[in-house]
Scaffold this motif. Structure first.
Motif, PDB file in Angstrom:
ATOM      1  N   ALA A  68     -11.190  -6.550  -0.072  1.00  0.00           N
ATOM      2  CA  ALA A  68     -11.093  -6.696   1.382  1.00  0.00           C
ATOM      3  C   ALA A  68     -12.484  -6.872   1.994  1.00  0.00           C
ATOM      4  O   ALA A  68     -13.051  -5.905   1.760  1.00  0.00           O
ATOM      5  CB  ALA A  68     -10.123  -5.590   1.912  1.00  0.00           C
TER       6      ALA A  68
ATOM      7  N   GLN B 170      -8.705   1.700   0.274  1.00  0.00           N
ATOM      8  CA  GLN B 170      -9.307   0.318   0.788  1.00  0.00           C
ATOM      9  C   GLN B 170     -10.687   0.844   1.776  1.00  0.00           C
ATOM     10  O   GLN B 170     -11.505  -0.014   1.494  1.00  0.00           O
ATOM     11  CB  GLN B 170      -8.223  -0.439   1.631  1.00  0.00           C
ATOM     12  CG  GLN B 170      -9.102  -1.679   2.383  1.00  0.00           C
ATOM     13  CD  GLN B 170      -7.933  -2.464   3.216  1.00  0.00           C
ATOM     14  OE1 GLN B 170      -6.769  -2.001   3.149  1.00  0.00           O
ATOM     15  NE2 GLN B 170      -8.403  -3.434   3.824  1.00  0.00           N
TER      16      GLN B 170
ATOM     17  N   ASP C 207      -6.699  -0.087  -3.817  1.00  0.00           N
ATOM     18  CA  ASP C 207      -5.905  -0.735  -2.660  1.00  0.00           C
ATOM     19  C   ASP C 207      -6.801  -1.713  -2.133  1.00  0.00           C
ATOM     20  O   ASP C 207      -7.828  -1.475  -1.520  1.00  0.00           O
ATOM     21  CB  ASP C 207      -5.588   0.560  -1.828  1.00  0.00           C
ATOM     22  CG  ASP C 207      -4.613   0.020  -0.784  1.00  0.00           C
ATOM     23  OD1 ASP C 207      -4.114  -1.141  -0.625  1.00  0.00           O
ATOM     24  OD2 ASP C 207      -4.276   0.911   0.189  1.00  0.00           O
ATOM     25  N   GLU C 208      -6.495  -2.782  -2.017  1.00  0.00           N
ATOM     26  CA  GLU C 208      -7.367  -3.810  -1.461  1.00  0.00           C
ATOM     27  C   GLU C 208      -8.708  -3.933  -1.822  1.00  0.00           C
ATOM     28  O   GLU C 208      -9.949  -3.655  -0.850  1.00  0.00           O
ATOM     29  CB  GLU C 208      -7.115  -3.889   0.013  1.00  0.00           C
ATOM     30  CG  GLU C 208      -5.652  -4.024   0.642  1.00  0.00           C
ATOM     31  CD  GLU C 208      -4.895  -5.406   0.646  1.00  0.00           C
ATOM     32  OE1 GLU C 208      -5.747  -6.197   0.163  1.00  0.00           O
ATOM     33  OE2 GLU C 208      -3.876  -5.559   0.938  1.00  0.00           O
TER      34      GLU C 208
ATOM     35  N   SER D  21       0.889  -1.396  -0.005  1.00  0.00           N
ATOM     36  CA  SER D  21       0.020   0.051  -0.112  1.00  0.00           C
ATOM     37  C   SER D  21       0.889   1.291   0.100  1.00  0.00           C
ATOM     38  O   SER D  21       0.259   2.376  -0.575  1.00  0.00           O
ATOM     39  CB  SER D  21      -0.984   0.007   1.302  1.00  0.00           C
ATOM     40  OG  SER D  21      -1.770  -1.058   1.229  1.00  0.00           O
TER      41      SER D  21
ATOM     42  N   GLU E 188      -3.509  -6.128  -3.533  1.00  0.00           N
ATOM     43  CA  GLU E 188      -4.232  -7.171  -3.270  1.00  0.00           C
ATOM     44  C   GLU E 188      -3.688  -8.224  -2.151  1.00  0.00           C
ATOM     45  O   GLU E 188      -2.549  -8.657  -2.410  1.00  0.00           O
ATOM     46  CB  GLU E 188      -4.834  -7.736  -4.436  1.00  0.00           C
ATOM     47  CG  GLU E 188      -6.153  -8.778  -4.312  1.00  0.00           C
ATOM     48  CD  GLU E 188      -7.000  -8.099  -3.533  1.00  0.00           C
ATOM     49  OE1 GLU E 188      -7.320  -8.521  -2.556  1.00  0.00           O
ATOM     50  OE2 GLU E 188      -7.808  -7.482  -3.938  1.00  0.00           O
ATOM     51  N   GLN E 189      -4.477  -8.633  -1.288  1.00  0.00           N
ATOM     52  CA  GLN E 189      -4.138  -9.645  -0.357  1.00  0.00           C
ATOM     53  C   GLN E 189      -4.454 -10.991  -0.612  1.00  0.00           C
ATOM     54  O   GLN E 189      -3.838 -12.026  -0.596  1.00  0.00           O
ATOM     55  CB  GLN E 189      -5.016  -9.330   1.167  1.00  0.00           C
ATOM     56  CG  GLN E 189      -4.242  -8.412   2.064  1.00  0.00           C
ATOM     57  CD  GLN E 189      -2.784  -8.818   2.547  1.00  0.00           C
ATOM     58  OE1 GLN E 189      -2.218  -9.632   2.052  1.00  0.00           O
ATOM     59  NE2 GLN E 189      -2.706  -8.317   3.720  1.00  0.00           N
TER      60      GLN E 189
END
Length: 234
Positions: free
Chosen positions: A163, A85, A159-160, A43, A191-192
């Motif tokens: 989530a 996010q 950003d993510e 991030s 991305e997670q």
């Protein structure tokens, strides 16, 4: 040279550097995905590209122009869009009002762009008069992406984006990212959910401690046994 390039980026938030020379780039019509363990600087790299972090070393270029010194607001005017996010919608405004806010720098008729977003996210057309705060998490993410798209960006940064959403919603959001890149926009995603994100990536970056550990196509990274073992759960 790719459309957006962050080269040899070093910097942090006043203490030790979080970014330690990483390079991230994405071209128009591509999806680039940044993955890695928690604390890898994913991030932070996104914020550096968008001007939310001053770099100690390195440079950011857009369309061949050095934009390293530009503020985030100036980068928006240069056709960059960033979807954070969290806190990425105006909960007390309707879906339609949120999209209108996304066009705040435009001085032309943007109704055509809004209709394109409703075509991309049909549920938003159905709920256009509903307050964004009443929507599900996945629907709010669609509002956030739609609002960013109202400026007709050449680069869309997320950003993510998946989530906290269900696997079905995640797949739907990734499908929409593919549709967006096919319009010629450069899409950059932190991305997670690494495995799923790399499945749609033209290029993938695995960051560790603010450095590039692996860089390759999404398919190649998914097929790499070292990447699978260390970052994708086997």
């Amino acid at each position: 040279m790719s459309h957006l390039v962050g080269k040899d980026m070093r910097g942090g938030y006043g203490g030790a550097d979080i970014l330690n020379g990483c390079t991230i780039e994405v071209d128009k019509g591509q999806i680039a995905v940044v993955v890695g363990p928690n604390g890898a600087g994913k991030s932070t790299a996104m914020k550096a590209l968008f001007g939310m972090l001053n770099l100690r070393e390195g440079a950011v270029t857009l369309g061949g122009e050095d934009i390293t010194a530009l503020s985030p607001q100036d980068r928006v005017a240069k056709e960059m869009a960033f979807v954070p996010q969290t806190n990425n919608v105006f909960a007390g405004m309707t879906v339609e009002e949120n999209l209108e806010m996304g066009a705040y720098l435009r001085h032309d008729d943007f109704t055509g762009t809004m209709e394109e977003i409703f075509d991309l996210f049909p549920i938003l057309a159905e709920k256009r008069k509903q307050y964004a705060g009443e929507l599900s998490g996945g629907q709010r993410q669609q509002v956030a992406v739609g609002r960013a798209m109202m400026m007709q960006p050449s680069v869309l940064m997320l950003d993510e984006p998946t989530a906290g959403v269900s696997p079905i919603v995640m797949d739907e959001l990734f499908d929409r990212m593919i549709a967006i890149k096919r319009t010629g926009i450069a899409v950059l995603i932190v991305e997670q959910n690494a495995r799923q994100a790399l499945e749609i990536a033209d290029i993938g970056y695995v960051l560790v401690s603010g450095e590039n550990r692996y860089t390759d196509s999404g398919a190649a990274l998914l097929a790499d046994p070292e990447v699978r073992r260390a970052f994708l759960g086997g």
